[in-house]
Design a protein around this motif. Sequence first.
Motif, PDB file in Angstrom:
ATOM      1  N   ALA A  45      -5.228 -30.324  32.295  1.00 25.98           N
ATOM      2  CA  ALA A  45      -5.606 -29.639  33.171  1.00 25.98           C
ATOM      3  C   ALA A  45      -6.862 -29.612  33.910  1.00 25.98           C
ATOM      4  CB  ALA A  45      -5.023 -28.235  32.695  1.00 25.98           C
ATOM      5  N   ASP A  46      -7.630 -29.901  33.042  1.00 22.05           N
ATOM      6  CA  ASP A  46      -9.117 -30.026  33.321  1.00 22.05           C
ATOM      7  C   ASP A  46      -9.859 -31.576  33.116  1.00 22.05           C
ATOM      8  OD1 ASP A  46     -12.185 -29.367  32.671  1.00 22.05           O
ATOM      9  OD2 ASP A  46     -11.352 -28.064  34.384  1.00 22.05           O
ATOM     10  N   VAL A  47     -10.866 -31.945  33.816  1.00 21.41           N
ATOM     11  CA  VAL A  47     -11.753 -33.205  33.272  1.00 21.41           C
ATOM     12  C   VAL A  47     -12.232 -33.073  32.072  1.00 21.41           C
ATOM     13  CG1 VAL A  47     -12.064 -33.748  35.632  1.00 21.41           C
ATOM     14  CG2 VAL A  47     -13.913 -32.366  34.505  1.00 21.41           C
ATOM     15  N   THR A  48     -12.194 -31.851  31.373  1.00 20.61           N
ATOM     16  CA  THR A  48     -13.059 -31.608  29.929  1.00 20.61           C
ATOM     17  C   THR A  48     -11.875 -31.715  29.063  1.00 20.61           C
ATOM     18  OG1 THR A  48     -12.688 -29.157  30.041  1.00 20.61           O
ATOM     19  CG2 THR A  48     -14.717 -30.181  30.928  1.00 20.61           C
ATOM     20  N   ASN A  49     -10.814 -31.730  29.393  1.00 21.90           N
ATOM     21  CA  ASN A  49      -9.612 -31.902  28.263  1.00 21.90           C
ATOM     22  C   ASN A  49      -9.212 -33.353  28.027  1.00 21.90           C
ATOM     23  OD1 ASN A  49      -7.739 -29.280  30.003  1.00 21.90           O
ATOM     24  ND2 ASN A  49      -8.814 -29.058  28.191  1.00 21.90           N
ATOM     25  N   SER A  50     -10.042 -33.833  26.862  1.00 21.73           N
ATOM     26  CA  SER A  50      -9.753 -35.221  26.522  1.00 21.73           C
ATOM     27  C   SER A  50      -8.779 -35.204  25.343  1.00 21.73           C
ATOM     28  CB  SER A  50     -11.092 -35.695  25.963  1.00 21.73           C
ATOM     29  OG  SER A  50     -11.639 -35.001  24.811  1.00 21.73           O
ATOM     30  N   ALA A  51      -8.465 -34.123  24.588  1.00 28.28           N
ATOM     31  CA  ALA A  51      -7.630 -34.213  23.405  1.00 28.28           C
ATOM     32  C   ALA A  51      -6.487 -33.201  23.690  1.00 28.28           C
ATOM     33  CB  ALA A  51      -8.309 -33.532  22.192  1.00 28.28           C
ATOM     34  N   THR A  52      -6.585 -32.265  24.786  1.00 29.26           N
ATOM     35  CA  THR A  52      -5.462 -31.113  25.062  1.00 29.26           C
ATOM     36  C   THR A  52      -4.868 -31.628  26.325  1.00 29.26           C
ATOM     37  OG1 THR A  52      -6.667 -29.510  23.888  1.00 29.26           O
ATOM     38  CG2 THR A  52      -4.853 -28.841  25.468  1.00 29.26           C
ATOM     39  N   ILE A 139       1.873 -61.349  24.886  1.00 27.86           N
ATOM     40  CA  ILE A 139       2.384 -60.000  24.965  1.00 27.86           C
ATOM     41  C   ILE A 139       1.181 -59.103  24.236  1.00 27.86           C
ATOM     42  CG2 ILE A 139       4.193 -58.461  23.846  1.00 27.86           C
ATOM     43  CD1 ILE A 139       5.834 -61.114  23.358  1.00 27.86           C
ATOM     44  N   VAL A 140       0.549 -58.260  25.236  1.00 23.86           N
ATOM     45  CA  VAL A 140      -0.442 -57.419  24.908  1.00 23.86           C
ATOM     46  C   VAL A 140      -0.073 -55.918  24.935  1.00 23.86           C
ATOM     47  CG1 VAL A 140      -2.778 -56.786  25.538  1.00 23.86           C
ATOM     48  CG2 VAL A 140      -1.827 -59.058  25.983  1.00 23.86           C
ATOM     49  N   LEU A 141      -0.222 -55.093  23.974  1.00 28.35           N
ATOM     50  CA  LEU A 141       0.067 -53.770  24.088  1.00 28.35           C
ATOM     51  C   LEU A 141      -1.207 -53.185  24.013  1.00 28.35           C
ATOM     52  CD1 LEU A 141       2.694 -54.871  22.141  1.00 28.35           C
ATOM     53  CD2 LEU A 141       2.859 -52.334  21.532  1.00 28.35           C
ATOM     54  N   VAL A 142      -1.219 -52.003  24.753  1.00 30.23           N
ATOM     55  CA  VAL A 142      -2.320 -51.105  25.182  1.00 30.23           C
ATOM     56  C   VAL A 142      -2.284 -49.655  25.325  1.00 30.23           C
ATOM     57  CG1 VAL A 142      -2.211 -51.353  27.720  1.00 30.23           C
ATOM     58  CG2 VAL A 142      -4.495 -51.084  26.686  1.00 30.23           C
ATOM     59  N   GLY A 143      -2.915 -48.915  24.988  1.00 28.41           N
ATOM     60  CA  GLY A 143      -2.977 -47.487  25.125  1.00 28.41           C
ATOM     61  C   GLY A 143      -4.441 -46.950  25.503  1.00 28.41           C
ATOM     62  N   SER A 144      -4.367 -45.601  25.407  1.00 32.87           N
ATOM     63  CA  SER A 144      -5.651 -45.150  25.547  1.00 32.87           C
ATOM     64  C   SER A 144      -5.919 -43.881  24.699  1.00 32.87           C
ATOM     65  CB  SER A 144      -6.107 -44.536  26.883  1.00 32.87           C
ATOM     66  OG  SER A 144      -5.089 -43.511  27.374  1.00 32.87           O
ATOM     67  N   MET A 145      -7.178 -43.250  24.291  1.00 28.39           N
ATOM     68  CA  MET A 145      -7.149 -42.224  23.514  1.00 28.39           C
ATOM     69  C   MET A 145      -7.621 -40.978  23.996  1.00 28.39           C
ATOM     70  SD  MET A 145      -6.635 -43.289  20.503  1.00 28.39           S
ATOM     71  CE  MET A 145      -6.978 -41.731  19.561  1.00 28.39           C
ATOM     72  N   ARG A 146      -7.832 -41.125  25.615  1.00 27.44           N
ATOM     73  CA  ARG A 146      -8.019 -39.852  26.563  1.00 27.44           C
ATOM     74  C   ARG A 146      -7.211 -40.170  27.501  1.00 27.44           C
ATOM     75  NH1 ARG A 146     -14.381 -40.776  26.014  1.00 27.44           N
ATOM     76  NH2 ARG A 146     -14.807 -39.714  23.974  1.00 27.44           N
ATOM     77  N   PRO A 147      -6.534 -39.052  28.340  1.00 25.73           N
ATOM     78  CA  PRO A 147      -5.893 -39.068  29.647  1.00 25.73           C
ATOM     79  C   PRO A 147      -6.804 -39.495  30.733  1.00 25.73           C
ATOM     80  CG  PRO A 147      -6.266 -36.770  29.286  1.00 25.73           C
ATOM     81  CD  PRO A 147      -6.815 -37.717  28.012  1.00 25.73           C
ATOM     82  N   GLY A 148      -5.989 -40.282  31.637  1.00 19.04           N
ATOM     83  CA  GLY A 148      -6.791 -40.709  32.852  1.00 19.04           C
ATOM     84  C   GLY A 148      -7.580 -39.551  33.685  1.00 19.04           C
ATOM     85  N   THR A 149      -7.125 -38.284  33.599  1.00 22.52           N
ATOM     86  CA  THR A 149      -7.868 -37.096  34.025  1.00 22.52           C
ATOM     87  C   THR A 149      -9.201 -36.614  33.349  1.00 22.52           C
ATOM     88  OG1 THR A 149      -6.246 -35.810  32.849  1.00 22.52           O
ATOM     89  CG2 THR A 149      -5.957 -36.291  35.014  1.00 22.52           C
ATOM     90  N   ALA A 150      -9.482 -37.235  32.402  1.00 22.61           N
ATOM     91  CA  ALA A 150     -10.446 -36.703  31.733  1.00 22.61           C
ATOM     92  C   ALA A 150     -11.793 -37.335  31.727  1.00 22.61           C
ATOM     93  CB  ALA A 150     -10.147 -36.924  29.982  1.00 22.61           C
ATOM     94  N   MET A 151     -13.016 -36.803  31.489  1.00 24.88           N
ATOM     95  CA  MET A 151     -14.356 -37.538  31.733  1.00 24.88           C
ATOM     96  C   MET A 151     -14.221 -38.721  30.641  1.00 24.88           C
ATOM     97  SD  MET A 151     -17.094 -34.495  32.248  1.00 24.88           S
ATOM     98  CE  MET A 151     -16.560 -33.455  30.867  1.00 24.88           C
ATOM     99  N   SER A 152     -14.720 -39.793  31.225  1.00 27.78           N
ATOM    100  CA  SER A 152     -15.001 -41.217  30.269  1.00 27.78           C
ATOM    101  C   SER A 152     -13.840 -41.487  29.783  1.00 27.78           C
ATOM    102  CB  SER A 152     -15.870 -40.802  29.071  1.00 27.78           C
ATOM    103  OG  SER A 152     -17.194 -40.512  29.647  1.00 27.78           O
ATOM    104  N   ALA A 153     -12.595 -41.404  30.710  1.00 27.89           N
ATOM    105  CA  ALA A 153     -11.316 -41.835  30.262  1.00 27.89           C
ATOM    106  C   ALA A 153     -11.292 -43.330  29.946  1.00 27.89           C
ATOM    107  CB  ALA A 153     -10.368 -41.485  31.303  1.00 27.89           C
ATOM    108  N   ASN A 195      -8.320 -40.391  14.886  1.00 31.65           N
ATOM    109  CA  ASN A 195      -7.770 -39.889  16.310  1.00 31.65           C
ATOM    110  C   ASN A 195      -9.194 -39.141  17.016  1.00 31.65           C
ATOM    111  OD1 ASN A 195      -8.526 -37.626  14.621  1.00 31.65           O
ATOM    112  ND2 ASN A 195      -6.328 -36.542  15.415  1.00 31.65           N
ATOM    113  N   LEU A 196      -8.844 -39.183  18.014  1.00 33.09           N
ATOM    114  CA  LEU A 196      -9.739 -38.303  19.188  1.00 33.09           C
ATOM    115  C   LEU A 196     -11.096 -39.390  19.492  1.00 33.09           C
ATOM    116  CD1 LEU A 196     -10.175 -34.716  17.504  1.00 33.09           C
ATOM    117  CD2 LEU A 196      -8.620 -35.659  19.252  1.00 33.09           C
TER     118      LEU A 196
END
Length: 356
Positions: A45-52, A139-153, A195-196
Amino acid sequence: MLNRVLTRWLVAVASLLVLSAASLAAEKPNVVILATGGTIAGAGADVTNSATYQAAKVPVDKLIAAIPQLQTIANVRGEQVFQIASESFTNDHLLTLGKRVAALVKQSDVDGVVITHGTDTLEETAYFLTLVVHTEKPIVLVGSMRPGTAMSADGTLNLYNAVSVAATKDARGKGVLVTMNDEINSGRDVAKVVNLKTEAFKSPWGPLGMVVEGKNYWFRLPVKRHTMNSEFDIEKIDVLPSVGIAYGAGNVSDTAYRALAEKGAKAIVHAGTGNGSVAKAVVPALQELRGQGIQIIRSSHVNAGGFVLRNAEQPDDKYDWVVAHDLNPQKAKILASVALTQTQDSKELQRIFWEY
């Protein structure tokens, strides 16, 4: 007259530009991105939401469009296979994804495959594909720990690196890879250990290499059997037997083990302390369940690399149990499920755990 000449000249120039663009496209490798959801497709919901945030919200075409630089390293196209958070992955999802990957790598116009995936079970999917897809193509798997909407995604750089690795010839033949946080890890070894944090994925024996600004730097090679050298084949697997995991800890009882057996588990992975230790209160139940034909596999829940030695802590030969070698419980579950499609013999299972 002048207009006709100018028109012909413009047509000729346009044709040359089209041919030049087509030639450049033909020279670039072709990479298919299979999207399955996860945090890399999440939004907060906000750029500060890196875990929510909500996982599995952004479709694959938008993931690709957000990184126009991808088109400079490969001809990229995407497919939306699933749109789920990875903790909801089932055996049916694994089979569907595996069969799609196997079909793609057979195509002459596909040089590599990237799979975007939620991080919670990414290591399980990576190991499953390592076991059942026969190919030298990356074959390469990839993910992320922060959503694209977060700062430092972290998702965009992770995805760029994954496509870069999948597009390179030097990534061929190294098995299924996981590319996150600039590291290239083996799908067999890597695990989510924190995590995080963006450096969430580590291999107990170290990464295979690094990817920096689109260039791969390799430090070691995988030695366990994988992909082209595997005896397992996704095209011959339509159902994966049920395998459960029961966690060992202080004051543990046999309740979880018996419940898994009652629910139809064909094998139970004991996620033991230390060297896969089994509490005295649990040993009789595991002996009983083995007598009923259920395979018992001793693993360790030590995060940094639990290494279970056969006939240490427990007389595995006497009890006809299997040890998971250095595989963590969730990877042991994957290997057991795949192996049980071919054999019910405990000695064969142990051979498989040593080799894979």
